[in-house]
Motif scaffolding. Structure first.
Motif, short mmCIF file in Angstrom:
data_model
loop_
_atom_site.label_atom_id
_atom_site.label_comp_id
_atom_site.label_asym_id
_atom_site.label_seq_id
_atom_site.Cartn_x
_atom_site.Cartn_y
_atom_site.Cartn_z
N TYR A 149 0.68 -1.38 0.19
CA TYR A 149 -0.10 -0.01 0.19
C TYR A 149 0.90 1.21 0.01
CZ TYR A 149 -3.93 -3.08 1.37
OH TYR A 149 -4.78 -3.98 1.56
N SER A 171 1.00 1.10 -4.30
CA SER A 171 0.07 2.22 -4.70
C SER A 171 -0.16 3.45 -3.50
CB SER A 171 -1.49 1.47 -4.44
OG SER A 171 -1.86 1.06 -3.47
N GLU A 172 -0.86 4.43 -3.82
CA GLU A 172 -1.06 5.32 -2.75
C GLU A 172 -2.83 5.68 -2.72
OE1 GLU A 172 0.60 6.85 -0.43
OE2 GLU A 172 2.59 5.66 -0.89
N TYR A 173 -3.15 6.10 -1.76
CA TYR A 173 -4.51 6.59 -1.69
C TYR A 173 -4.47 8.11 -1.94
CZ TYR A 173 -9.35 7.37 -0.05
OH TYR A 173 -10.76 7.80 -0.21
N SER A 176 -11.19 10.14 -2.44
CA SER A 176 -12.44 9.68 -2.85
C SER A 176 -12.80 9.90 -4.34
CB SER A 176 -13.58 9.72 -1.74
OG SER A 176 -13.66 11.02 -1.51
N SER A 180 -10.02 3.27 -7.99
CA SER A 180 -9.13 2.28 -7.70
C SER A 180 -8.59 1.85 -9.38
CB SER A 180 -9.34 0.98 -7.05
OG SER A 180 -9.75 1.27 -5.56
N HIS A 189 -3.51 4.51 -7.87
CA HIS A 189 -4.23 4.82 -6.60
C HIS A 189 -5.13 3.83 -6.50
CE1 HIS A 189 -7.73 6.96 -4.51
NE2 HIS A 189 -8.51 6.03 -5.29
N GLU A 190 -5.19 3.31 -5.28
CA GLU A 190 -6.03 2.16 -4.85
C GLU A 190 -6.63 2.66 -3.42
OE1 GLU A 190 -6.58 -0.64 -6.08
OE2 GLU A 190 -5.31 -0.69 -7.67
N ASP A 191 -7.98 2.18 -3.42
CA ASP A 191 -8.67 2.37 -2.29
C ASP A 191 -8.84 0.79 -1.56
OD1 ASP A 191 -11.00 2.33 -0.38
OD2 ASP A 191 -12.40 3.26 -1.73
N ALA A 192 -8.45 0.83 -0.61
CA ALA A 192 -8.14 -0.44 0.20
C ALA A 192 -9.52 -1.42 0.37
CB ALA A 192 -7.52 -0.33 1.57
N ILE A 214 -8.27 3.39 8.13
CA ILE A 214 -9.38 2.85 7.15
C ILE A 214 -10.66 2.63 8.00
CG2 ILE A 214 -10.08 1.14 5.35
CD1 ILE A 214 -7.27 0.60 5.02
#
Ligand SMILES: [Zn+2]
Length: 323
Positions: A149, A171-173, A176, A180, A189-192, A214
């Motif tokens: 992450y 990835s990073e966040y 919103s 992803s 970009h990834e939303d866990a 999270i």
């Protein structure tokens, strides 16, 4: 880094090492007098409960003396104030590890900050990452997909030293407003809680102190379970309150709004704003069962301590989780 930069860096390291050499030698002598060779090596133990963990803490109290001596040898500078000879498992070398920051606070507080601040001058990895990457090294082989992450960290580049570039995903966040799988300034970009990876497509996942940020962390565990292949591994650290049995929300999200249930706590992060990233959860021992309830076949809580590799201050731990 270019050649010149590497040269300058090495010069800087050598000058500092020579300066503190007498203190380093003193530390080595004291350490050898206080502890047997076996006691100076890295020690790992699997624990199953708060009671077992407390017993481990008791056992490791003998190392407080060494931590106090490191504290006594500290220099009065704004950084590199603490140092010790240690072995970097990542570089495979004996080095002088430094503590990033100034001497401050009481010994009790110093032991807290020792926990993750001794870094290797070569790879720049902190103890936690050195430990976790050494675990990944044991299970990785060419073709296995590794996901982490934290792209914006020395750890990603550390992993690249033994994971093939085609096998490593970082990835990073970014918020919103992104989906992803999208790239933001060239970074994934990834939303866990809603990963873009297909089912059973990854072999190893690493997450170090991300899950407290999270709110829907159970969904994030379900996502890891979904994308891991059977037998796949998750190496995880979360800041558990080790005297806590039951996990509790510090804050919650309702109708898109954050509601604070306890005094807000913020941690630093790669993309943090000025005030850091909000911690939503205080994890307790029941988190082991919560993770198992998602479907994982094995959840191990492993403690470790090492004079040799500079994992000290507190008894450290990570979770070794198998799908
Ligand atoms: Zn290193």
């Amino acid at each position: 880094m270019g050649n010149k930069e590497v040269e300058n860096k090495e010069k800087e390291i050598n000058e500092f090492d020579q300066f503190v050499e007498p203190l380093l030698e003193q530390l080595d002598t004291i350490q050898q007098k206080l502890y047997t060779p076996a006691e100076r090596m890295t020690q790992e133990e699997e624990v199953h409960s708060r009671q077992e963990y407390e017993a481990v803490l008791k056992k490791y109290e003998k190392y407080h003396k060494y931590e106090e001596i490191i504290n006594d040898c500290a220099l009065d500078t704004s950084e590199k104030s603490f140092f010790c000879h240690a072995y970097c498992s990542h570089c495979g070398k004996d080095v002088t590890m430094y503590y990033r920051g100034a001497k401050d606070n009481s010994m009790e507080q110093m032991r807290d900050v020792f926990r993750d601040n001794f870094y290797c001058p070569i790879c720049q990895l902190t103890g936690r990452w050195r430990r976790i990457l050494s675990k990944v090294r044991q299970v990785y082989s060419l073709g296995k997909k590794v996901y982490m992450y934290e792209y914006n960290s020395p750890a990603y580049f550390g992993a690249l030293s033994f994971v093939s570039k085609g096998d490593l995903i970082g990835s990073e966040y970014f918020g919103s407003e992104y989906k992803s799988g999208e790239y933001v300034n060239g970074v994934l970009h990834e939303d866990a809680t809603n990963l873009s990876f297909s089912d059973e497509s990854l072999d190893i996942i690493l997450s170090l102190d991300v899950f407290e940020h999270i709110y829907f962390y159970k969904k994030a565990f379900q996502e890891i379970y979904r994308v891991l292949k059977p037998g796949g591994k998750l190496f995880l650290t979360i800041p558990m309150e080790v005297e806590r049995d039951i996990t509790e929300d510090r804050a919650k999200i309702e109708n898109g709004k954050t509601i604070f249930l306890k005094e807000p706590v913020y941690h630093g992060g790669a993309n943090h704003t000025d005030f850091g990233v909000l911690a939503y959860t205080d994890f307790g021992w029941d988190i082991l069962e919560i993770i198992k309830s998602v479907g994982f076949s094995d959840v191990k809580f492993i403690t470790y301590y090492s004079i040799r590799e500079a994992y000290f201050g507190r008894v450290w731990y990570y979770l070794d989780i198998t799908k």
